[in-house]
Design an enzyme around this catalytic site. Sequence first.
Site, PDB file in Angstrom:
ATOM      1  CD  GLU A 276     -12.715  95.616 -22.714  1.00  0.00           C
ATOM      2  OE1 GLU A 276     -13.163  95.159 -21.499  1.00  0.00           O
ATOM      3  OE2 GLU A 276     -13.482  96.326 -23.122  1.00  0.00           O
TER       4      GLU A 276
ATOM      5  CD  GLU B 238     -14.554  95.617 -27.487  1.00  0.00           C
ATOM      6  OE1 GLU B 238     -15.935  96.201 -26.717  1.00  0.00           O
ATOM      7  OE2 GLU B 238     -14.621  94.775 -28.181  1.00  0.00           O
TER       8      GLU B 238
END
Length: 506
Positions: free
Chosen positions: A119, A264
């Site tokens: 990220e 995720e």
Amino acid sequence: MARDFKLIFSISILLLLLDCCYGGKVGVCYGRSADDLPTPSKVVQLIQQHNIKYVRIYDYNSQVLKAFGNTSIELMIGVPNSDLNAFSQSQSNVDTWLKNSVLPYYPTTKITYITVGAESTDDPHINASSFVVPAMQNVLTALRKVGLSRRIKVSTTLSLGILSRSFPPSAGAFNSSYAYFLRPMLEFLAENKSPFMIDLYPYYAYRDSPNNVSLDYVLFESSSEVIDPNTGLLYKNMFDAQVDALYYALTALNFRTIKIMVTETGWPTKGSPKEKAAASSDNAETYNSNIIRHVVTNQGTPAKPGEAMNVYIFSLFNENRKAGLDSERNWGLFYPDQTSVYQLDFTGKSNGFHSNSSGTNSSGSSNSWCIASSKASERDLKGALDWACGPGNVDCTAIQPSQPCFQPDTLVSHASFVFNSYFQQNRATDVACSFGGAGVKVNKDPSYDKCIYITAGGNKTKATNATALTSSASTPRGNELLQWILKLCLMISLFFSLQTMNSQAL
């Protein structure tokens, strides 16, 4: 030459069939931002006990890599954001890292993916355009030097914030401010057949806007659908809508062949006061159970029906050293003492039901059934029945001729049986019995003769017509059998073809 071509062609077809029947894979994220976790060797034992075959870690810790050796568990390792600068600046640094930190454990430890950064576009300390793609390229080059670039895939993980628009899904578009980073990154993925890795959390959409987002919609429990006005596609859950928004965003940039991998997703069991309504063990169990079943049965998404997808559940343990709101420390499936926070079947084959008892829309119990309302019109009943037997995924075999629930051959009787099957399969919530007003809950068992109306808490093995319960669970096992048969056919074909070629050569 012609025979050689036929052999190659036959093998190619068999391999194609094998690839088509592989189902989606469910893994788990093994984060270690905690000071009370068991040793890596004990963690591996726990993972094996729960039949978890795919694991993501966020670094390349030597103790962890060693612990996963000789287990056949497929491991995704990570290059942390803090290493991106060094990895992007020097190929020799990356070559040394691979030699000293990865290769000593490979292939004993089955490493299949390396994520370069996590990220990074959300990290204010990282210049994604300067670091991530060059670091990915250097890792790939290092792998090529040792002949592992096809066995270990390289990618990076992103958050949904990479999109500027996600609804309707067909209007999905990447944030233009990331264009300078996205284009070279996507070209890298397409060229090397690496997946687009995304962390998806429908939980946040509900937590931040509970008045506008239905809890049932994010938990895979909605009996209603959200329509995409541009395509006419119907969405029963937010996860599928988010995935399709990414596919449409990729298509808009002409990257149609890149596969999406969800690295995720999950749901917290506890939260701060502002999260109390959303973060609960019941909601976490419901979401994770449903996402696992959704993946292993290859349901795909409305835009990509039947397409297999790999998903990693976050996270293996509660992590007490993570910063932020209370929920950040309570995503775990297990406590540090290795006991389960709640029960979860990672194979997706369980026929059990996980009642969302804390949800505001959940009031079902093992003593409730759903039948057709006597006030519903024939048109409404017919429409609801057709929907349940189609998009609703109810196995309607029992109401077919010569089956236990065919008689009485009336619309009300058939609709009642099907409504109840859908109701029980979807946690016996009030909304699962609405059918636009065509369904009604009752407390008296409507079963008759050999037509057994199932209940969420009942003994399903005694129901001679309870095929709706097991149909989704049997799909993975059926795929496994088909894979085994096709592999056997491939080996036999190879054996006889080689025998023929040898005899001709002689």
